[in-house]
Design an enzyme around this catalytic site. Structure first.
Site, PDB file in Angstrom:
ATOM      1  N   ASP A 223      11.274  18.678  -2.757  1.00 25.12           N
ATOM      2  CA  ASP A 223       9.908  18.420  -3.187  1.00 25.12           C
ATOM      3  C   ASP A 223       9.682  18.943  -4.602  1.00 25.12           C
ATOM      4  OD1 ASP A 223       7.123  17.629  -2.384  1.00 25.12           O
ATOM      5  OD2 ASP A 223       6.733  19.747  -2.761  1.00 25.12           O
ATOM      6  N   GLU A 281      30.588  23.451   0.142  1.00 23.48           N
ATOM      7  CA  GLU A 281      31.307  24.328   1.058  1.00 23.48           C
ATOM      8  C   GLU A 281      31.271  23.808   2.491  1.00 23.48           C
ATOM      9  OE1 GLU A 281      29.691  28.247   0.814  1.00 23.48           O
ATOM     10  OE2 GLU A 281      29.875  28.371  -1.378  1.00 23.48           O
TER      11      GLU A 281
END
Length: 548
Positions: A223, A281
């Site tokens: 956002d 990751e």
């Protein structure tokens, strides 16, 4: 190639390795309070969403994006977050969130969640600590507190305006009862902006990302991605002579000002580079998509460089008028800008912040027809598509009565000379079945925002199996996209077929949209799908078709 044609590529041609899922996904935005109510209290919730996930599977989308469901006082319907690692009790529990994610994955749907990093709720524990600690404290350094200007500090620190109307600063009362400092809120006063120049903020949000990644979410919608960092001086905004700072909710959408010290600062990009490293990751092509209202396609492209976000919303398509020339210009500009950073585009027509596109396109049968045509053209373009809940039903903007409106932009401006009606009209709960409110949304009677009394023909139940219904059109169009457009040649060749016709090709797929007032002849080829009836190879006005 003739001068009447132009060709632009959306990225590398398909190779042997399968592309990440998000590159050509269709993602469906779920506005949590208004999708489905599982406990019959008139408000949507996570169990209600989970129960309705088969609708999304049957529609043919690839993923769902959930608007904020975190603990919040709901002054801005969840975009005022009080705790980023829990669930608002009105929406359910963490166990409900886990169950929703697990069921979505079983149905073959990815889950993207909203992250709100520009500001917290004024009820966040950090903001309470900042108020208690006072000026100059480490607690206040998490936000943007400043002394006021003028005698006694009675004037705001600068001339910035809130997107929701009025000044972007609110003065606090200090612990000893005296008028004190001011804090910045680019949105509602219940949404104080964070100070992203403080390393503590970055550390906290990395933890939030890990929390939800560990729970299995597939991505994050960011956002106000362009707003996290402000110019360090917090200087006045330079405005054209004779104008005042803007104070309405269109500021984020209609980007006409050239001097914006509160938006799109260069330091924001290091934040997203660190987030990209974190996501890499994790297995499964986790992704980031930016809500970044920037002034140009080139500035938007900076957010999707290879080491930053994976995608950014392409609001140029949403903002385009109903015009073949306007659509062609957006396609050219978008693909050209993103090709420089090897990014793929996104396409969107509606969301929870704007007037629904059938209404923007003229309303009634005309607006719905144009909306179907624009959708069909959009689904043929390279990249990914974002749908907003209810557009598959042909829903239009609702005129919510003033006494029922709840949007902060309305509440902040209703007593001014230029009140902003707000965004409630695109957020009215969905009609699922039946002939009167709540139309199967949950419970009896009107839900949290009132539904129109004439929605019975628009419910999922009423439209299912009806060949001419907008719902069945969306199901057919999404199936056609999977068969003919997904994995198609990324090069888009725009053809010149007159000022009122948008025509382009992707390999053997040809798309024609008639934005004029008279039928047109379709080119040679098998008609794969059309948004309206085609008689004798004549495409009617306000319609689109795919050919091969």
């Amino acid at each position: 190639m003739s001068l009447s044609q132009s060709s632009i590529s959306a990225g590398a041609r398909p190779g042997t390795a399968p592309p990440p899922w998000w590159r050509d996904a269709v993602t469906y935005q779920v506005y949590v309070p208004s999708f489905a109510d599982g406990n019959a209290d008139g408000l949507g919730d996570l169990p209600g969403i989970a129960a309705r996930l088969p609708h999304l599977r049957d529609l043919g989308v690839d993923a769902l994006w959930l608007t904020p469901f975190y603990p919040s006082p709901q002054h801005d319907h969840g975009y005022d977050v009080a705790d980023y690692t829990d669930v608002e009790p009105r929406f359910g529990t963490l166990a409900d969130a886990d169950a929703l994610i697990e069921r979505a994955h079983r149905l073959g749907l990815r889950v993207v969640v909203d992250l709100v990093p520009n500001h917290t709720s004024s009820e966040h524990r950090w903001f309470a600590a900042a108020l208690a600690a006072g000026p100059g404290s480490a607690e206040r350094a998490r936000y943007l507190f400043r002394d006021g200007r003028g005698p006694g500090g009675t004037e705001p620190p600068n001339n910035w305006s809130s997107v929701f109307g009025g000044p972007a600063w609110t003065r606090v009362t200090e612990a000893d009862g005296r008028p004190g400092q001011w804090y910045l809120h680019l949105f509602d006063s219940s949404q104080p902006d964070l100070n992203w120049r403080n390393p503590e903020i970055a550390e906290m949000f990395l933890g939030v990302l890990r929390f939800w990644l560990d729970r299995g979410v597939d991505g994050f919608r960011i956002d106000v991605a362009h707003g996290l960092v402000k110019e360090e001086s917090l200087r006045d905004q330079v405005l054209p002579t004779g104008t005042e700072p803007s104070s309405d909710a269109t500021t984020m959408i209609e980007r006409s000002l050239s001097d914006e010290p509160m938006w799109d600062q260069p330091e924001v990009h290091e934040i997203y580079r660190s987030w990209r490293r974190l996501l890499e990751e994790y297995p499964g092509d986790r992704m980031l998509v930016a809500e970044a209202w920037t002034q140009t396609p080139a500035s938007l492209a900076r957010y999707v460089r290879p080491e930053e976000m994976h995608q950014a919303f392409n609001f140029a398509w949403l903002l385009a008028d109903w015009s073949a020339a306007a659509f062609a210009e957006v396609i050219r500009g978008t693909l050209a800008a993103l090709s420089r950073v090897a990014a793929t585009p996104t396409w969107v027509l509606s969301n929870h912040d704007v007037v629904r596109h059938p209404t923007r396109y003229g309303g009634g049968a005309l607006g719905v027809a144009r909306g179907r045509a624009a959708t069909l053209a959009m689904l043929a373009l390279p990249g990914s598509v974002y749908l907003y809940q209810g557009e598959e039903l042909g829903l239009e903007q609702v005129e919510v009565p003033p006494e029922a409106r709840q949007d902060p932009s309305w509440l902040r401006t209703r007593d001014t000379d230029q009140p902003d009606v707000g965004r409630d009209g695109c957020r009215v709960p969905l009609p699922w079945a039946g002939t009167r409110p709540s139309y199967g949304f949950g419970g009896e009677g009107q839900p949290w925002l009132p539904q129109p009394m004439d929605w019975a023909p628009l419910t999922v139940e009423a439209q299912t199996g009806v060949a001419t219904a907008t719902l069945e059109f969306y199901r057919t169009a999404l199936a056609a996209r999977r068969e003919h457009a997904r994995g198609a040649d990324p090069e888009v060749l725009i053809e010149d077929r007159g000022p009122d016709v948008l025509a382009f090709r992707r390999g053997p797929l040809r798309v024609v949209l008639n934005a004029g007032t008279a039928p047109i002849d379709l080119p040679d080829g098998e008609i794969l799908i059309a948004s309206d009836s085609v008689t004798g190879r004549r495409l009617p006005p306000n319609a689109a078709a795919w050919l091969r």
